[in-house]
Design a protein around this motif. Structure first.
Motif, short mmCIF file in Angstrom:
data_model
loop_
_atom_site.label_atom_id
_atom_site.label_comp_id
_atom_site.label_asym_id
_atom_site.label_seq_id
_atom_site.Cartn_x
_atom_site.Cartn_y
_atom_site.Cartn_z
N ALA A 11 0.84 -1.21 0.00
CA ALA A 11 0.00 0.00 0.00
C ALA A 11 0.87 1.25 0.00
O ALA A 11 0.48 2.30 -0.54
N THR A 12 2.07 1.14 0.58
CA THR A 12 3.00 2.27 0.56
C THR A 12 3.38 2.60 -0.89
O THR A 12 3.39 3.76 -1.29
N PHE A 13 3.68 1.56 -1.67
CA PHE A 13 4.01 1.78 -3.09
C PHE A 13 2.82 2.43 -3.82
O PHE A 13 3.00 3.31 -4.65
N ALA A 14 1.61 1.96 -3.47
CA ALA A 14 0.41 2.54 -4.08
C ALA A 14 0.33 4.03 -3.73
O ALA A 14 0.00 4.87 -4.57
N GLY A 15 0.64 4.33 -2.47
CA GLY A 15 0.62 5.72 -2.02
C GLY A 15 1.64 6.56 -2.77
O GLY A 15 1.34 7.70 -3.17
N VAL A 16 2.82 6.01 -2.98
CA VAL A 16 3.86 6.75 -3.71
C VAL A 16 3.33 7.11 -5.10
O VAL A 16 3.46 8.25 -5.56
N GLY A 17 2.70 6.14 -5.75
CA GLY A 17 2.14 6.38 -7.09
C GLY A 17 1.05 7.45 -7.04
O GLY A 17 1.04 8.38 -7.86
N ALA A 18 0.15 7.34 -6.06
CA ALA A 18 -0.98 8.26 -5.98
C ALA A 18 -0.50 9.68 -5.68
O ALA A 18 -0.91 10.64 -6.36
N PHE A 19 0.37 9.81 -4.69
CA PHE A 19 0.82 11.16 -4.31
C PHE A 19 1.66 11.79 -5.44
O PHE A 19 1.60 13.00 -5.66
N THR A 20 2.45 10.96 -6.14
CA THR A 20 3.23 11.50 -7.26
C THR A 20 2.28 12.04 -8.33
O THR A 20 2.45 13.17 -8.82
N ALA A 21 1.27 11.23 -8.68
CA ALA A 21 0.33 11.66 -9.72
C ALA A 21 -0.39 12.94 -9.29
O ALA A 21 -0.58 13.86 -10.08
N GLY A 22 -0.78 12.97 -7.99
CA GLY A 22 -1.49 14.14 -7.47
C GLY A 22 -0.63 15.39 -7.52
O GLY A 22 -1.07 16.46 -7.96
#
Lengths: 253, 657
Positions: free
Chosen positions: B380-391
């Motif tokens: 989920a941390t990796f998912a967060g990295v992806g989401a926050f980067t896109a945001g």
């Protein structure tokens, strides 16, 4: 003749314990070298150092003239060192054939992601044929599609051996291949090793407590005790050595 | 000096509660071979029950005895008898998954049983918090602090004495080496195991009750921190010595207290950094202490005496069944897509679009846990990295789909970073390392404003492709877009799992030693697995965020990582279809449970359902989808009139998608 494997002044210390102390021997082409000694003599430690699973405190291991120092297990394997394990190491959920195809795939470098994405990650016909040949050699031809976890211990040991042999290694480290087998299975295992040695020109280091097997297969024998090599020679020669009889066999007193 | 003392002294009781958990960890691991991730949850359960009992008028002593001496040991013994004792000693993945299921399930069970609102902190067990017992150099030491230290010391003395000098203690120490030998000596090893679980769970309960008055409310988050800090202390001493674990835990408690005391009061980041000391300690110890690399290797001298594990004969595959199942799944998928485009209510479309995006995160678990057999706890941390980067990229005008792709790549970097300290680790040690990585991200990276924006969260817009703006269109078109992306990524994963990559990972999962011996680099494989899985997770996280439109660190916390593992394992972690099924099942169940009364805490109910599912892992690692396939196969064989080709072959069908 250049020796296939040269072990020179190999030592291994675990804190104050000396598991191997200046061990030296050579393994010639298509030779079977028996490595024997009582429990705790340091045989498996020497095997593990040759395979790269443990680092030596001192000394060198050379395969076909190349120093293996610093090479991890997988790189030594790619250079032609193969081993079987005292404690069985199989892939219990895979079929017998898959064991061999995995070994070939890894050995032939079929680990590329690109190959998988292009759909060419499977085994070639050549690999499949070689797998069939090896299965016939060890006598497992009829069990190719059986899941290994359902086989008996003796068959599992043969699968492990076939997996090692299928990549035509330069040197096979056979660590107590008869461990846990009954006398008939032991004889069969010896037959397979002998066939592999003769038909494929394989060099074998045979670590074994079954002296009958050692006598039958070994061209030469190295005897270890307390980390030291105490005798080297033909089986009959080392068995005639009084030190060996005293230290290892506990006879002659 | 008195300033330093005033910072250090509160650290001592904190260290003591940590020590109780650490001692429990060492005790259970050493006597039963289980590393119990759920001790934090058990401590929380005891604290909650103690707070509940005292809030309802029960005397502190009675409430304490009920929570610590009766309920906590019962939970531990039940966990042992019903779950852990049924898992074979070498199956580390199953033990880890079972402990995770308890870690997720227990607090959820408390929420469902007692309602979702958190309880106020209970009174101290022995003395009052306001009673100043003694002054040292002008620093007041209150009753809670004194009682915590005294009780911990007493427990330590009693435990070490019992283990050293009584018959039960000797049996427990012998169980460490070989339960088999113990049984052969005529000792009931089940009793020994139950005692170990009872005592260590009692310790967890005691730690929970002692720890509770430190905070305003009883919250599971505090107990997770306590657990990881205790794990660090236990790891420093190689999970070997209870006295050592006590000393290290106390020292860690004091160090955290001292450093956070001196941290600038206006910088929450610095405070977070010092609070994260145990996590750093744990990472370093895992990376450099070779003893911890071999946590999974049994020291049992009789290990060779047992034959290799045998497998129950499974129904041989029938091509007609697998084809029919493939067609059925394709038809079901088609029906879902058509329904989503036409009649399904928009709230369900929204939920299932999120679930579809999450299936990419779940695919990453298929690769790490299903194929490589490593339980990574930071997906989920990796998912967060992806989401926050896109945001964040979107705030600079980068289109969200491009941002999602870049997010996937940044997540791959994070994946490789997470893999580096774990290169030589596997099994339990790798799980711990990844959990620490997730906690560090949760504590230090995600809360910062340049990552997750302000208090209201970070906006991630809906994508726009050409003239099609998915923000103004209904969510139905977004579902179609996400489904198309998931289909493309799934196809790539399917190729990888079916090819040499999947086969080699399969082999390394079953025998890492033999696979390395064949010439396979486990370190390179680990970097590859973490890198690729993080790309999928990062992409999935960005798409999930774009569906939600606003994300916050809580959406990608370590708890989510745990829950995700539990969800995927339940549905099927070895196949691509399992990941997609898990995404849809998770979303559909979440949405369905929103119709249940709030009193039942729908989110917790969901956690319980999947935690129960994950408890099946030890016996059914293939998950529910594959179970269904096997049931159909058996049925087909019953009606089969002619023998199938290779009818004598026995297949596990582990990687059939």
């Amino acid at each position: 003749m250049t020796p296939r494997l040269v072990v020179h002044e190999l030592s291994k210390h675990f804190g104050g314990i000396v598991a191997a102390d200046g061990v030296s021997f050579e393994l010639l082409d298509a030779e079977c070298l028996g490595l024997i000694g009582p429990n705790g003599a340091g045989k498996t430690t020497v095997c593990s150092i040759i395979a790269g699973e443990q680092m030596a405190s001192a000394g060198t291991v050379r395969l076909d003239g190349h120093d293996l120092a610093g090479l991890p297990v997988y790189q030594r394997a790619r250079r032609g060192l193969s081993r079987t394990y005292q404690r069985l190491e199989i892939f219990p959920e895979m079929t017998v054939r898959d064991h061999l195809l995995v070994a070939q795939g890894v050995h032939d470098g079929a680990t590329g992601l690109l190959g998988d994405l292009m759909g060419s990650g499977g085994s070639s016909q050549l690999q499949k044929n070689a797998a069939e040949e090896t299965l016939e050699l060890v006598g497992l031809g009829d069990y190719a599609d059986v899941v290994v976890g359902t086989l008996s211990l003796g068959s599992c040991r043969l699968v492990e051996l076939a997996r090692s042999l299928v990549v035509n290694p330069r040197v096979l480290l056979a660590d107590e291949p008869s461990s846990g087998l009954d006398s008939l299975e032991s004889v069969a295992m010896g037959d397979v090793l002998q066939r592999a040695q003769r038909e494929r020109g394989l060099s074998i280091i045979l670590v074994e407590h079954d002296l009958e097997m050692v006598a039958r297969l070994s061209d030469r024998v190295v005897v270890m005790q307390s980390g030291l090599v105490v005798a080297t020679g033909s089986f009959d020669e080392v068995m005639a050595d009084q030190d060996v009889r005293d230290a290892y066999l506990g006879v002659g007193k | 000096m008195s300033e330093a003392l005033s910072y250090m002294i509160p650290g001592l009781p904190f260290g003591c509660t940590m020590a109780l958990i650490a001692i429990g960890l060492v005790l259970t691991y050493r006597s039963t071979g289980v590393f119990n991730f759920a001790f934090g949850a058990q401590a929380y359960t005891a604290a909650y029950l103690y707070a509940f009992f005292t809030a309802h008028g029960l005397a502190r002593g009675v409430a304490g005895v009920l929570a610590i001496v009766v309920i906590s040991p019962c939970i531990g013994i039940l966990a042992d008898r019903l779950v852990f004792s049924r898992i074979t000693s070498g199956n580390v993945t199953a033990k880890t998954v079972a402990a995770l299921a308890l870690m997720v399930g227990l607090p959820a069970a408390i929420s469902v049983a007692f309602g979702p609102t958190s309880l106020a902190s209970p009174p101290s067990l022995l003395f009052n918090v306001n009673n100043v017992v003694v002054h040292i150099d002008g620093v007041a030491i209150d009753g809670v602090q004194v009682s915590t230290v005294l009780i911990t010391l007493a427990v330590l003395v009693i435990l070490t004495t019992v283990l050293r000098s009584t018959a039960v203690g000797i049996e427990m120490r012998a169980a460490v080496e070989s339960p088999r030998l113990l049984r052969l000596q005529g000792v009931n090893s089940i009793r020994v195991s139950s005692i170990a679980w009872g005592v260590s769970s009692g310790l967890a309960g005691l730690a929970g009750v002692l720890f509770a008055p430190r905070y305003a409310v009883v919250s599971i988050d505090n107990y997770t921190f306590l657990l990881v800090a205790a794990i660090a202390a236990a790891a420093v001493v190689g999970l070997n010595s209870m006295v050592g674990a006590f000393l290290v835990a106390t020292a860690l408690g004091v160090a955290i207290s001292l450093t956070t005391g001196y941290a600038p009061s206006n910088s929450s980041w610095t405070t977070g950094l010092f609070a994260a000391i145990p996590f750093f300690v744990l990472l370093v110890v895992l990376a450099f202490n070779p003893k911890l690399r071999n946590l999974d290797v049994s020291a049992d001298p009789l290990i060779n005496a047992e034959p290799p594990p045998t497998f129950a004969a499974l129904p041989p595959p029938l091509r007609v069944v697998d084809r029919s199942l493939f067609i059925t799944r394709a038809v079901v998928m088609l029906v879902i897509i058509v329904s989503m485009m036409t009649w399904v209510p928009s709230v369900w479309v929204y939920a299932l679009t999120g679930g579809m995006a999450l299936s990419l995160v779940f695919l990453s678990i298929t690769l790490t846990t299903g194929a490589a057999g490593q339980v990574s706890l930071c997906q989920a941390t990796f998912a967060g990295v992806g989401a926050f980067t896109a945001g964040q990229l979107a705030t600079h005008g980068v289109p969200v789909l491009t941002g999602a792709l870049i997010g996937g790549l940044v997540a791959a970097g994070a994946g490789i970073l997470a893999a580096l300290p774990a290169l030589r680790l596997r099994g339990l040690a790798l799980s711990l390392s990844t959990l620490t990585f997730a906690l560090l991200a949760d504590g230090l990276v995600f809360p910062t404003s340049w990552v997750s924006g302000d208090q209201t969260g970070l906006s991630i817009p809906r994508p726009q492709i050409g003239l099609v703006n998915f923000a103004t269109q209904s969510t139905r078109s977004l579902f179609l877009l996400v489904t198309a992306i998931v289909a493309a990524v799934s196809f790539i994963f399917w190729l990888l799992l079916k090819g040499a990559t999947g086969r080699n990972l399969d082999a390394s999962r079953q025998s890492p030693l033999a696979t390395a011996g064949l010439g396979f680099s486990l370190s390179k494989a680990k970097i590859m697995v973490f890198g690729i899985s993080a790309v999928a997770a990062g992409l999935g996280g960005a798409l999930y965020g774009s569906t939600l439109q606003v994300v916050s660190p809580a959406d990608f916390s370590f708890q989510m990582s745990l829950l995700f593992v539990v969800v995927v394992v339940t549905i099927g972690c070895r196949t691509v279809s399992g990941a997609i099924g898990a995404g849809l099942a998770y979303a559909a169940l979440s949405q369905a449970l929103t119709y249940s009364p709030n009193r039942l805490a729908p989110a917790s109910l969901l956690s319980i359902l999947f935690a129960l599912g994950a408890l099946r892992y030890a016996r059914h690692p293939q998950g529910l989808l594959e179970d269904g396939r096997r049931a159909v196969l058996r049925l087909a064989h019953r009606f089969r009139k002619f023998p199938a080709k290779n009818s004598d072959a026995v297949f596990l069908g582990a990687r059939s998608s």
